[in-house]
Design a protein around this motif. Sequence first.
Motif, PDB file in Angstrom:
ATOM      1  N   CYS A 131      -8.847  -7.741 -29.477  1.00 14.31           N
ATOM      2  CA  CYS A 131      -9.230  -8.894 -30.291  1.00 14.31           C
ATOM      3  C   CYS A 131      -8.137  -9.226 -31.285  1.00 14.31           C
ATOM      4  N   TYR A 132      -8.252 -10.417 -31.865  1.00 17.96           N
ATOM      5  CA  TYR A 132      -7.446 -10.802 -33.012  1.00 17.96           C
ATOM      6  C   TYR A 132      -8.250 -10.492 -34.269  1.00 17.96           C
ATOM      7  N   TYR A 133      -7.549 -10.136 -35.329  1.00 18.83           N
ATOM      8  CA  TYR A 133      -8.221  -9.754 -36.569  1.00 18.83           C
ATOM      9  C   TYR A 133      -7.302 -10.051 -37.749  1.00 18.83           C
TER      10      TYR A 133
ATOM     11  N   HIS B 219     -14.824 -13.480 -45.228  1.00 22.43           N
ATOM     12  CA  HIS B 219     -15.516 -13.221 -43.961  1.00 22.43           C
ATOM     13  C   HIS B 219     -16.534 -14.322 -43.665  1.00 22.43           C
TER      14      HIS B 219
ATOM     15  N   ARG C  20     -15.971 -18.471 -36.791  1.00 22.13           N
ATOM     16  CA  ARG C  20     -15.195 -18.102 -35.596  1.00 22.13           C
ATOM     17  C   ARG C  20     -15.435 -19.056 -34.433  1.00 22.13           C
TER      18      ARG C  20
ATOM     19  N   SER D 156     -16.798  -9.210 -33.126  1.00 22.75           N
ATOM     20  CA  SER D 156     -17.305  -8.413 -34.235  1.00 22.75           C
ATOM     21  C   SER D 156     -16.946  -6.947 -34.024  1.00 22.75           C
TER      22      SER D 156
ATOM     23  N   GLU E 252     -14.779   2.138 -36.222  1.00 14.66           N
ATOM     24  CA  GLU E 252     -14.905   0.681 -36.168  1.00 14.66           C
ATOM     25  C   GLU E 252     -16.001   0.204 -37.124  1.00 14.66           C
TER      26      GLU E 252
ATOM     27  N   ARG F 259     -15.776  -2.360 -40.361  1.00 12.02           N
ATOM     28  CA  ARG F 259     -16.659  -3.516 -40.424  1.00 12.02           C
ATOM     29  C   ARG F 259     -17.491  -3.506 -41.716  1.00 12.02           C
TER      30      ARG F 259
ATOM     31  N   LEU G 214     -11.151  -4.976 -42.639  1.00 10.35           N
ATOM     32  CA  LEU G 214     -10.553  -5.969 -41.750  1.00 10.35           C
ATOM     33  C   LEU G 214     -11.656  -6.875 -41.229  1.00 10.35           C
TER      34      LEU G 214
ATOM     35  N   PHE H  57     -12.836  -9.147 -38.002  1.00 12.07           N
ATOM     36  CA  PHE H  57     -12.632  -9.462 -36.595  1.00 12.07           C
ATOM     37  C   PHE H  57     -12.732 -10.977 -36.405  1.00 12.07           C
TER      38      PHE H  57
END
Length: 263
Positions: A27-29, A50, A55, A71, A217, A221, A226, A228
């Motif tokens: 994924c891009y993040y 966020h 998205r 996500s 992860e 989250r 970060l 997602f």
Amino acid sequence: MKYLPLSLNAHVENNDFNELNNIENGCYYLVFNLQKNGILQDIHFRQSLHYALNREQMIIDLGGLRFKPASGFTPSQNGDNVLFEADYNTARELLKRSSYNGEIIHLYTYRMTSNELNAKWIKEQAENILGVHLQISILPIEELKMRDTMEKADIIISGEVFDENIEVGWLDMLQTGNSFIKNFQDSPLRNRVDEILFHALSVTESQERLRCFSEIENIYRDTFALLFLYHSRQSISHHNSLKGISLNALGWMNYKDLWFEQK
């Protein structure tokens, strides 16, 4: 909402050509530099960004190979997760609760068309919805990977693509010396991740290691260390006489399996 692949090449939409699409295993993040003091340490600020990023709208606006909101790092682990949903009112309330006071936030990424478009879109969202000022710097990836350059960034936009061996991909992402994620962790976050990672490396069962990576992860989250963004799709066009077509995890054809059908 269903995400249907869109043809990149209209000329292949005929009887002579086919198109093969996969969802990329990654994924891009965007990742916050928690090594820095100040506003980046404020979870309300990170949360506000966020919730300001829609998205789904990002995918619609920018198109290309952007496929569906993320996500998590891999699509298979978060198909029903709705953490990517935007909420502008919540975003604004969180920003009010934060200590943001008009600071310029330095957003870095490396030279690639998709990265540059992502950075400009995020800058517009942050400014239009939140009034947060972002300054974009786009550099060659070799320069961005240098430690002194990373230290200047508040946020970096990047992408991660895992090979077929997910475990190797996780270890590379978490342990490589010039990893953005590794270098942007503050001490408390790094200690939590390292403790779980140490356990993952000490067990022999693959399922337990994957559970550990999933736990890491979740930490990223839950702490909003970060954000997602989206999963990409991989796409290739080929003449219908070419058989045995398949894509590996990196989006390349498995050439050893190809053959031509003679008519």
